[in-house]
Scaffold this active site. Structure first.
Site, PDB file in Angstrom:
ATOM      1  N   LYS A  48      31.214  42.391  40.377  1.00 12.60           N
ATOM      2  CA  LYS A  48      29.793  42.686  40.477  1.00 12.60           C
ATOM      3  C   LYS A  48      29.099  42.297  39.184  1.00 12.60           C
ATOM      4  CE  LYS A  48      28.519  45.626  38.145  1.00 12.60           C
ATOM      5  NZ  LYS A  48      28.410  46.358  36.836  1.00 12.60           N
ATOM      6  N   ASP A  71      22.761  46.041  35.459  1.00 10.89           N
ATOM      7  CA  ASP A  71      24.202  45.770  35.501  1.00 10.89           C
ATOM      8  C   ASP A  71      24.974  47.069  35.742  1.00 10.89           C
ATOM      9  OD1 ASP A  71      26.333  43.563  35.062  1.00 10.89           O
ATOM     10  OD2 ASP A  71      27.008  45.264  33.851  1.00 10.89           O
ATOM     11  N   ILE A  85      36.042  42.928  31.321  1.00 11.25           N
ATOM     12  CA  ILE A  85      36.392  43.599  32.585  1.00 11.25           C
ATOM     13  C   ILE A  85      37.713  43.064  33.135  1.00 11.25           C
ATOM     14  CG2 ILE A  85      35.114  42.047  34.153  1.00 11.25           C
ATOM     15  CD1 ILE A  85      35.206  45.870  34.451  1.00 11.25           C
TER      16      ILE A  85
END
Lengths: 310, 310
Positions: A90, A168, A14
């Protein structure tokens, strides 16, 4: 505009896919360092240890935490106590209590803590929220089905305790729902399908209700090798809203009200928001999506399913 | 003093054992009705349905919810919307989100909502809190072992989703810890032993840490047919504190600082606090113990254990 120097902690998928490009385009931040036990970039100083980085680069005012959630708390706490502003990818941690503790430390330190729910920065979110605001919700269905092998290749931490499994991606659905709905939701039950050789669900079928009692059905699945689906249909007393591509495309009452590419600009807006929070001396800690995950894990019936291997 | 008329909703074991005697002794409240699908008392009007009760007895200003948690939210919401003050027995619901929604409704309605953690009203709690306040915690062990057949005979709801299993007593330990410790705690992991034929844990071994990193080990077990144990040992930089009988007996640095009977006066103090909150127009909604349960359920590894039968 003076740019804030920022370090990425956890240079994984990410970080490389989203944070590095967004920082390169940001007027507010410049990437000044990375901290990762194995990965590095050649253009900025690379550290393998958070303490060394904090000691050696005091001029770096902010950090983005992109590590797996299991190590997030200790690193975030150390960065805040060293006076840095902190952005949390997150999910923001492994437990709600951890993140509440970080929130208090940030307040005590006078630093910014930002729980960055990227789906809340999807292009269609403001239009969806405005359209729903005056309406009464009568029913919601959420379908969030993707292929874990494609989006999280080899990421075993997802199936370890604290990794939350299919939540997730599912937490993105919660973050969209709580950003656009005019009413609160709560979980009423569900089934959690846990692979025989893993610790967290690979699929979940959940029921929630709006505060006024309207039914909400959620279908989260990590085993979808066909069409990848991040959709919700929100029925109201005055027409329906269909959200797809995770919030990029919105059709309300049959009319297209937003249609940009999925993820378009999400991380640019996240960093603009982080800069705004730092400038105002504020934090933005939204725990609602994470609390819905905790509630689902508390209420869901466990059901063993086929062992999972990459 | 004008007494507030109060109805007990859910006339089960805890209501009969604790609430009815406490109300009989209370200068602030008088028992005016009961609502229960099967149980009733002969001395006050008995209803089997909350809506009927609310419509027929508008003069009853407060209710105590002693039902199993699975039906708590809908009943509490209806009572608050009908303008009644609400006391929630522990646990206050099945999800943290539910209780947060109730908190907002109470605020909107200008009514009192009180999450009554009875163990926080154990006689030794104030002395323990005062003794710990100036000290630094270095380690904690919690042992909470009781016989579910003795304390919850036939209460199948405990092993249904939302019943939380061994966390039903375990949440009392969390409520004591959070009432007496000067630092925050967060869960780091654990094992949840779930009977093959049930949905919630019958035992749990958990690890937490204080915010500063001191280890906390918790042993919750519902299968203890020998000595019933509700103990904690809190080690500090200046001596140790031993709490037993759920908070009734406290030994600090070798000296006895509190020793009353277990549960002595807990519910009298709960109703005194409820009256105080109503008089001040305030609510007292402490979600920390419940959040620790949710965190433990999210982080714990499930382990199947022997089927359970009463």
């Amino acid at each position: 505009m003076t740019q804030t120097e920022l370090a990425i902690i956890g240079l994984g998928k990410i970080a490389r896919d989203q944070h590095v490009p967004a920082l390169a385009a940001s007027p507010a931040f410049t990437l000044a360092a990375t901290v990762d036990p194995v990965s590095r970039r050649e253009d900025v100083p690379a550290f393998t240890n958070i303490s060394t980085f904090l000691a050696q680069m005091p001029e770096v005012g902010a950090v983005s935490l992109c590590t797996p959630p299991q190590v997030r708390f200790a690193v975030a706490r150390e960065a805040l106590l060293a006076g840095r502003h902190v952005l949390l990818e997150k999910p923001p941690g492994t437990t709600v209590s951890e993140v509440m503790t970080l929130e208090r430390i940030a307040r005590d330190q006078g630093r910014t803590l930002f729980t960055a729910w990227h789906s809340q920065f999807a292009p269609g979110i403001p239009a969806a929220r405005d359209w729903l605001a005056p309406r009464r919700i009568t029913a919601i269905t959420v379908t969030w089905r993707e292929d874990v092998r494609r989006w999280h290749p080899g990421q075993d931490w997802i199936f370890e305790p604290g990794g939350t499994g299919v939540f997730d991606p599912g937490i993105n659905a919660y973050s969209v729902l709580t950003a656009i709905l005019p009413v609160a939701l709560y979980t009423t039950g569900g089934t959690l399908e846990v692979p025989a050789n893993r610790e967290t669900p690979i699929a979940a079928q959940l029921t929630m209700r709006t505060e006024e009692g309207a039914p909400v059905d959620l279908d989260f699945d990590f085993r979808e090798t066909g069409t990848q689906t991040w959709d919700m249909l929100i029925r109201t007393d005055q027409g329906d809203l269909a959200l797809s591509q995770g919030g990029a495309r919105i059709v309300a009452d049959g009319a297209l009200i937003s249609d940009e590419g999925a993820l378009a600009g999400e991380y640019d807006r996240i960093y603009a928001r982080f800069a705004e929070l730092i400038a105002k001396g504020e934090s933005d800690v939204d725990l609602t999506p994470f609390r819905h995950v905790a509630d689902a894990m508390m209420l869901g019936r466990h059901k063993q399913t086929d062992a999972f291997a990459w």
